[in-house]
Design an enzyme around this catalytic site. Structure first.
Site, PDB file in Angstrom:
ATOM      1  N   HIS A   1      -6.850  -5.858   2.730  1.00  0.00           N
ATOM      2  CA  HIS A   1      -5.671  -5.259   3.343  1.00  0.00           C
ATOM      3  C   HIS A   1      -5.080  -6.273   4.319  1.00  0.00           C
ATOM      4  O   HIS A   1      -5.822  -6.910   5.076  1.00  0.00           O
ATOM      5  CB  HIS A   1      -6.050  -4.027   4.181  1.00  0.00           C
ATOM      6  CG  HIS A   1      -6.640  -2.897   3.415  1.00  0.00           C
ATOM      7  ND1 HIS A   1      -5.967  -1.727   3.175  1.00  0.00           N
ATOM      8  CD2 HIS A   1      -7.869  -2.747   2.836  1.00  0.00           C
ATOM      9  CE1 HIS A   1      -6.752  -0.891   2.499  1.00  0.00           C
ATOM     10  NE2 HIS A   1      -7.905  -1.484   2.275  1.00  0.00           N
ATOM     11  N   GLN A  32     -14.355   2.280   1.531  1.00  0.00           N
ATOM     12  CA  GLN A  32     -13.742   1.819   0.269  1.00  0.00           C
ATOM     13  C   GLN A  32     -13.526   3.015  -0.648  1.00  0.00           C
ATOM     14  O   GLN A  32     -14.455   3.789  -0.910  1.00  0.00           O
ATOM     15  CB  GLN A  32     -14.655   0.788  -0.420  1.00  0.00           C
ATOM     16  CG  GLN A  32     -13.996   0.145  -1.638  1.00  0.00           C
ATOM     17  CD  GLN A  32     -14.823  -1.010  -2.226  1.00  0.00           C
ATOM     18  OE1 GLN A  32     -15.989  -1.198  -1.879  1.00  0.00           O
ATOM     19  NE2 GLN A  32     -14.213  -1.757  -3.118  1.00  0.00           N
ATOM     20  N   ASN A  84     -12.859  -3.350   3.088  1.00  0.00           N
ATOM     21  CA  ASN A  84     -13.821  -2.247   3.101  1.00  0.00           C
ATOM     22  C   ASN A  84     -14.730  -2.415   1.891  1.00  0.00           C
ATOM     23  O   ASN A  84     -14.243  -2.449   0.757  1.00  0.00           O
ATOM     24  CB  ASN A  84     -13.094  -0.899   3.020  1.00  0.00           C
ATOM     25  CG  ASN A  84     -12.112  -0.705   4.168  1.00  0.00           C
ATOM     26  OD1 ASN A  84     -12.345  -1.171   5.275  1.00  0.00           O
ATOM     27  ND2 ASN A  84     -11.005  -0.029   3.906  1.00  0.00           N
ATOM     28  N   ASP A 117       0.859  -1.186   0.000  1.00  0.00           N
ATOM     29  CA  ASP A 117       0.000   0.000   0.000  1.00  0.00           C
ATOM     30  C   ASP A 117       0.901   1.243   0.000  1.00  0.00           C
ATOM     31  O   ASP A 117       1.867   1.329   0.760  1.00  0.00           O
ATOM     32  CB  ASP A 117      -0.905   0.006   1.237  1.00  0.00           C
ATOM     33  CG  ASP A 117      -2.048   0.998   1.102  1.00  0.00           C
ATOM     34  OD1 ASP A 117      -3.205   0.570   1.064  1.00  0.00           O
ATOM     35  OD2 ASP A 117      -1.770   2.219   1.032  1.00  0.00           O
ATOM     36  N   ILE A 118       0.573   2.192  -0.866  1.00  0.00           N
ATOM     37  CA  ILE A 118       1.442   3.367  -1.033  1.00  0.00           C
ATOM     38  C   ILE A 118       1.304   4.355   0.145  1.00  0.00           C
ATOM     39  O   ILE A 118       2.186   5.178   0.366  1.00  0.00           O
ATOM     40  CB  ILE A 118       1.170   4.044  -2.401  1.00  0.00           C
ATOM     41  CG1 ILE A 118       2.336   4.895  -2.845  1.00  0.00           C
ATOM     42  CG2 ILE A 118      -0.117   4.820  -2.405  1.00  0.00           C
ATOM     43  CD1 ILE A 118       3.552   4.136  -3.265  1.00  0.00           C
ATOM     44  N   HIS A 167     -10.103  -5.710  -2.842  1.00  0.00           N
ATOM     45  CA  HIS A 167      -8.778  -5.920  -2.237  1.00  0.00           C
ATOM     46  C   HIS A 167      -8.919  -6.140  -0.751  1.00  0.00           C
ATOM     47  O   HIS A 167      -9.637  -5.397  -0.078  1.00  0.00           O
ATOM     48  CB  HIS A 167      -7.849  -4.717  -2.494  1.00  0.00           C
ATOM     49  CG  HIS A 167      -8.430  -3.412  -2.076  1.00  0.00           C
ATOM     50  ND1 HIS A 167      -9.380  -2.745  -2.822  1.00  0.00           N
ATOM     51  CD2 HIS A 167      -8.231  -2.641  -0.970  1.00  0.00           C
ATOM     52  CE1 HIS A 167      -9.728  -1.630  -2.202  1.00  0.00           C
ATOM     53  NE2 HIS A 167      -9.042  -1.553  -1.066  1.00  0.00           N
TER      54      HIS A 167
HETATM   55  P1  AMP Z   1      -9.757   1.129   0.465  1.00  0.00           P
HETATM   56  O1  AMP Z   1     -10.057   2.299   1.371  1.00  0.00           O
HETATM   57  O2  AMP Z   1     -10.043  -0.202   1.128  1.00  0.00           O
HETATM   58  O3  AMP Z   1     -10.437   1.249  -0.894  1.00  0.00           O
HETATM   59  O4  AMP Z   1      -8.204   1.137   0.272  1.00  0.00           O
HETATM   60  C1  AMP Z   1      -7.552   1.516  -0.898  1.00  0.00           C
HETATM   61  C2  AMP Z   1      -6.088   1.494  -0.575  1.00  0.00           C
HETATM   62  O5  AMP Z   1      -5.370   1.559  -1.776  1.00  0.00           O
HETATM   63  C3  AMP Z   1      -5.624   2.654   0.288  1.00  0.00           C
HETATM   64  O6  AMP Z   1      -5.042   2.150   1.488  1.00  0.00           O
HETATM   65  C4  AMP Z   1      -4.613   3.392  -0.583  1.00  0.00           C
HETATM   66  O7  AMP Z   1      -3.515   3.912   0.138  1.00  0.00           O
HETATM   67  C5  AMP Z   1      -4.206   2.299  -1.545  1.00  0.00           C
HETATM   68  N1  AMP Z   1      -3.746   2.746  -2.870  1.00  0.00           N
HETATM   69  C6  AMP Z   1      -4.366   3.598  -3.709  1.00  0.00           C
HETATM   70  N2  AMP Z   1      -3.664   3.746  -4.851  1.00  0.00           N
HETATM   71  C7  AMP Z   1      -2.567   2.956  -4.727  1.00  0.00           C
HETATM   72  C8  AMP Z   1      -1.445   2.683  -5.556  1.00  0.00           C
HETATM   73  N3  AMP Z   1      -1.315   3.241  -6.778  1.00  0.00           N
HETATM   74  N4  AMP Z   1      -0.497   1.837  -5.109  1.00  0.00           N
HETATM   75  C9  AMP Z   1      -0.622   1.249  -3.884  1.00  0.00           C
HETATM   76  N5  AMP Z   1      -1.656   1.467  -3.051  1.00  0.00           N
HETATM   77  C10 AMP Z   1      -2.618   2.317  -3.456  1.00  0.00           C
END
Ligand code: AMP
Ligand code: ZN
Length: 140
Positions: free
Chosen positions: A106, A98, A91, A37-38, A104
């Site tokens: 986590h 989400q 989420n 996760d970034i 996805h």
């Molecule tokens: P969610 O709130 O469950 O939809 O989580 C989405 C997650 O994706 C968040 O924790 C973001 O930090 C992560 N995210 C979004 N874009 C990227 C990316 N390009 N590379 C890695 N993680 C990402």
């Protein structure tokens, strides 16, 4: 939507699956990928993503469940290299937090910190930390 069909809408995780967008990948198989996760909540925060674009777990076909959960379990074992303790979270829907509408899980290693689930706990992953984590988490 049959497996392999990309999203009609732009989707960052479809781009990562297709290697069109950069990511710190630690795992790939025929059905799923995993990457850092970034904006990690903790060191080694991972996302486990099916190649098939679906917004929700309940959108996956039944025969897609087992390979996806196998990949999730593999990534949980990798996370145990960092800590025996971790959260696995999903989420589903905007009101549940989400923000990326490509399914996805986590996997969030825990190190005894009180509560990392606050926006202020998140810093963009540095290149240096990401490289170290990929080296630690990638080999089978
Ligand atoms: P969610 O709130 O469950 O939809 O989580 C989405 C997650 O994706 C968040 O924790 C973001 O930090 C992560 N995210 C979004 N874009 C990227 C990316 N390009 N590379 C890695 N993680 C990402
Ligand atoms: Zn997608």
């Amino acid at each position: 939507m049959p497996p392999g069909t990309p999203s009609a809408e732009p989707c960052i995780f479809c781009d990562i699956v297709a290697h069109r967008a950069p990511a710190y990948l630690v795992y790939e198989d025929a059905e799923a990928i995993a990457f850092l996760d970034i904006f990690p909540f903790t060191r080694g925060h991972l996302l486990v993503v099916p190649r098939h674009h679906v917004p929700r777990l309940t959108d996956l076909a039944p025969e897609e469940h087992a390979p996806y959960i196998r990949a999730l379990a593999t990534i949980c074992r990798r996370a145990e290299r960092l800590s025996p303790d971790y959260n696995v979270t999903l989420n589903q829907g905007a009101a549940a937090g989400q923000i990326v509408f490509h399914l996805h899980f986590h996997v969030i290693p825990r190190y005894g910190e009180a509560n990392p689930f606050t926006p202020s706990a998140r810093r963009r992953l540095s290149e240096e930390e990401a490289r170290a984590l990929v080296a630690e988490l990638s080999p089978p």
